[in-house]
Design an enzyme around this catalytic site. Structure first.
Site, PDB file in Angstrom:
ATOM      1  N   ASP A  48       0.885  -1.165   0.000  1.00 10.35           N
ATOM      2  CA  ASP A  48       0.000   0.000   0.000  1.00 10.35           C
ATOM      3  C   ASP A  48       0.919   1.210   0.000  1.00 10.35           C
ATOM      4  O   ASP A  48       1.537   1.526   1.013  1.00 10.35           O
ATOM      5  CB  ASP A  48      -0.883  -0.028   1.257  1.00 10.35           C
ATOM      6  CG  ASP A  48      -1.664   1.278   1.469  1.00 10.35           C
ATOM      7  OD1 ASP A  48      -1.643   2.157   0.571  1.00 10.35           O
ATOM      8  OD2 ASP A  48      -2.293   1.420   2.543  1.00 10.35           O
ATOM      9  N   LYS A 110       2.979  11.365  -3.576  1.00 12.05           N
ATOM     10  CA  LYS A 110       1.921  10.701  -4.344  1.00 12.05           C
ATOM     11  C   LYS A 110       0.960  11.710  -4.986  1.00 12.05           C
ATOM     12  O   LYS A 110       0.380  11.437  -6.034  1.00 12.05           O
ATOM     13  CB  LYS A 110       1.161   9.763  -3.409  1.00 12.05           C
ATOM     14  CG  LYS A 110       0.140   8.861  -4.086  1.00 12.05           C
ATOM     15  CD  LYS A 110      -0.427   7.881  -3.067  1.00 12.05           C
ATOM     16  CE  LYS A 110      -1.572   7.071  -3.610  1.00 12.05           C
ATOM     17  NZ  LYS A 110      -2.093   6.146  -2.566  1.00 12.05           N
ATOM     18  N   GLU A 211      -7.166   0.634  -4.489  1.00 10.56           N
ATOM     19  CA  GLU A 211      -7.149   0.558  -3.018  1.00 10.56           C
ATOM     20  C   GLU A 211      -8.462   0.026  -2.436  1.00 10.56           C
ATOM     21  O   GLU A 211      -8.439  -0.876  -1.586  1.00 10.56           O
ATOM     22  CB  GLU A 211      -6.798   1.928  -2.427  1.00 10.56           C
ATOM     23  CG  GLU A 211      -5.328   2.285  -2.648  1.00 10.56           C
ATOM     24  CD  GLU A 211      -5.018   3.760  -2.448  1.00 10.56           C
ATOM     25  OE1 GLU A 211      -5.917   4.521  -2.005  1.00 10.56           O
ATOM     26  OE2 GLU A 211      -3.881   4.166  -2.735  1.00 10.56           O
ATOM     27  N   ASP A 233     -12.498   5.773   3.020  1.00 11.83           N
ATOM     28  CA  ASP A 233     -11.055   5.812   3.276  1.00 11.83           C
ATOM     29  C   ASP A 233     -10.606   7.225   3.650  1.00 11.83           C
ATOM     30  O   ASP A 233     -10.467   8.099   2.795  1.00 11.83           O
ATOM     31  CB  ASP A 233     -10.314   5.317   2.027  1.00 11.83           C
ATOM     32  CG  ASP A 233      -8.791   5.308   2.200  1.00 11.83           C
ATOM     33  OD1 ASP A 233      -8.285   5.815   3.221  1.00 11.83           O
ATOM     34  OD2 ASP A 233      -8.110   4.787   1.298  1.00 11.83           O
TER      35      ASP A 233
END
Ligand code: ADP
Ligand code: MG
Length: 423
Positions: A48, A110, A211, A233
């Site tokens: 992850d 990211k 994800e 999330d």
């Protein structure tokens, strides 16, 4: 095999503030049975690669294990610090240097992955980043580190290499294959940049897995039953909500929406503001202006927040946080209760539900059409968040798997299945 419920099919509109999402259907790959030949040891890992934290896991002998770093921590900060000599430090130690050496401590790379220099996202990042973002060839993004201009995948590769090395140390054998997770909304450029990062890190990327799909896999979805689930999330700096339709072995993202600037760090900031304001009122000293004091405030705020996920109140103690003009040292000592914390952050939590409204609308569903809600991300450990989610979705969310490890675990399950070494 199509799922049984009638779903209005439509192209996924771009979530707010992010680029066009892509729908990903994944097929569970069954492990091959070999006759007479012993199956190879599973060495394909699941990673992850998060905006704030990264986590690596492996599925072997019918179990999924999160692999801890050498400090015994299951997750490591996705932060890279570049020292003077060009050496880099990755993980929680690098994160600790963010306030002291902000220019050379790269956080949240990211957000820049596979983005164009002139994009809105990069403009936003430039406004909040402490490091230098410059333009590279073909309108790409580079990060200026000392004399070098690094491509974003080169930075993420350092995080991935750290994850690979954590796994190798823990498994005591070389690791060369991985499944890496990406947000469901990542477009082709962002996915390619993630693949490049894997390659630079010396990993063969077996697959990029969404994800939310990984989280659903970790909960054992996809074993026959057709279901619709929401994956909520809330990470360190980003919020994503995805609605998945899961048929037997097919995972489809019906909609995905998000806010790229909403997460646990905003909770910390609210606590920092409170502490700094109170301190200023009492001592006429602005702690935010002192790098070292601010670093201590940040660490204290985050740790208080985390302890409020288990305790009713958190004691915040920062000795020698400032010095008066007369030379006396001052300390900070305060207790923060759950109720006070709730008052500080409840509007942030409510903001996530506006995004959930949007995602449900895009999927043409209401909360009653869902069969489950999965919690992902560190802040979802907070009872405050869990209660709000339960209220919104009118059902108890799934929390059995650690929310900050569930994505890596799903990636590991998929990696083992791809590798054919038994899931
Ligand atoms: P990512 O954004 O990389 O997906 P995570 O899911 O790991 O990141 O979330 C990181 C955030 O979770 C941080 O803001 C961290 O402070 C927060 N967090 C971690 N553990 C807890 C906890 N026990 N209670 C509240 N927040 C937590
Ligand atoms: Mg995450």
């Amino acid at each position: 095999q199509r799922a049984r419920f009638p779903i209005a099919k439509r192209a996924l509109p771009a979530p707010r503030g992010v680029s066009q999402p892509t729908t990903q259907r994944i097929r569970r790959v069954e492990p091959c049975t070999s006759y007479g030949v012993e199956a190879p040891m599973a060495t394909a890992i699941g990673i992850d690669l998060g905006t704030t934290n990264s986590c690596v896991a492996i599925a072997r002998r019918g179990r999924v294990e999160v692999l801890e770093n050498k400090y015994g921590e299951p997750i490591s900060a996705s932060v890279v610090h570049f020292g003077d000599g060009g050496a880099s430090l990755v993980g929680n130690q690098a994160k600790a240097l963010a306030v002291q050496d902000p220019e050379y401590t790269i956080t949240a790379a990211k957000r820049l992955m596979g983005r164009y220099f002139f994009s809105e996202e990069v403009k936003k990042a430039k406004a909040v980043c402490s490091y230098k973002i410059v333009e590279g060839p073909n309108h790409s993004v580079r990060v200026k580190v000392h004399e070098q201009a690094l491509a974003v995948p080169e930075i993420s590769a350092l995080v991935l290499r750290e994850m690979k090395e954590i796994a190798e140390a823990k498994l005591d054998q070389p690791v060369s294959q991985a499944v890496i997770t990406v947000p469901a909304y990542f477009n082709d450029n962002q996915r390619q940049a993630t693949r490049d990062a894997g390659r630079i890190a010396g990993l063969e990327v077996l697959r990029l897995l969404n994800e939310p799909t990984a989280a659903a896999l970790a909960y054992g979805f996809g074993k026959g039953l057709a279901q619709r689930v929401a994956v909520y999330d809330l990470g360190g700096g980003t919020f994503d909500i995805s609605i998945l339709e899961i048929g037997s072995d097919v995972f489809e993202v019906l909609s995905t929406c998000g806010d790229t600037y909403l997460g646990g760090e905003d909770f910390d900031d609210r606590v920092i503001d409170l502490l700094a304001e109170e301190f200023q009122a009492q001592h006429q000293i602005n702690l935010r202006k002192d790098r070292f004091a601010l670093e201590k405030l940040k660490a204290a705020a985050e740790s208080a927040k985390k302890s409020l996920s288990v305790d009713d109140e958190a004691r915040i103690q920062i000795p020698d946080v400032a010095t008066t003009p007369a030379g006396a040292t001052l300390s900070l000592d305060r207790t923060l209760t759950r109720a006070e914390f709730a008052a500080l952050v409840s509007d942030l939590i409510q903001r996530t539900f506006k995004v959930c409204d949007e995602a449900l609308q895009q999927a043409n569903l209401t909360v009653r059409d869902l069969d489950g809600v999965i919690l992902v991300g560190g802040p979802t450990r907070l009872p405050l968040v869990r209660e709000a989610v339960e209220q919104y979705f009118q059902r108890e969310p799934k929390t059995d798997v650690d929310p900050d490890q569930v994505v890596a675990m799903g990636a590991a399950i998929h990696a083992a299945a791809r590798q054919g070494a038994g899931s």
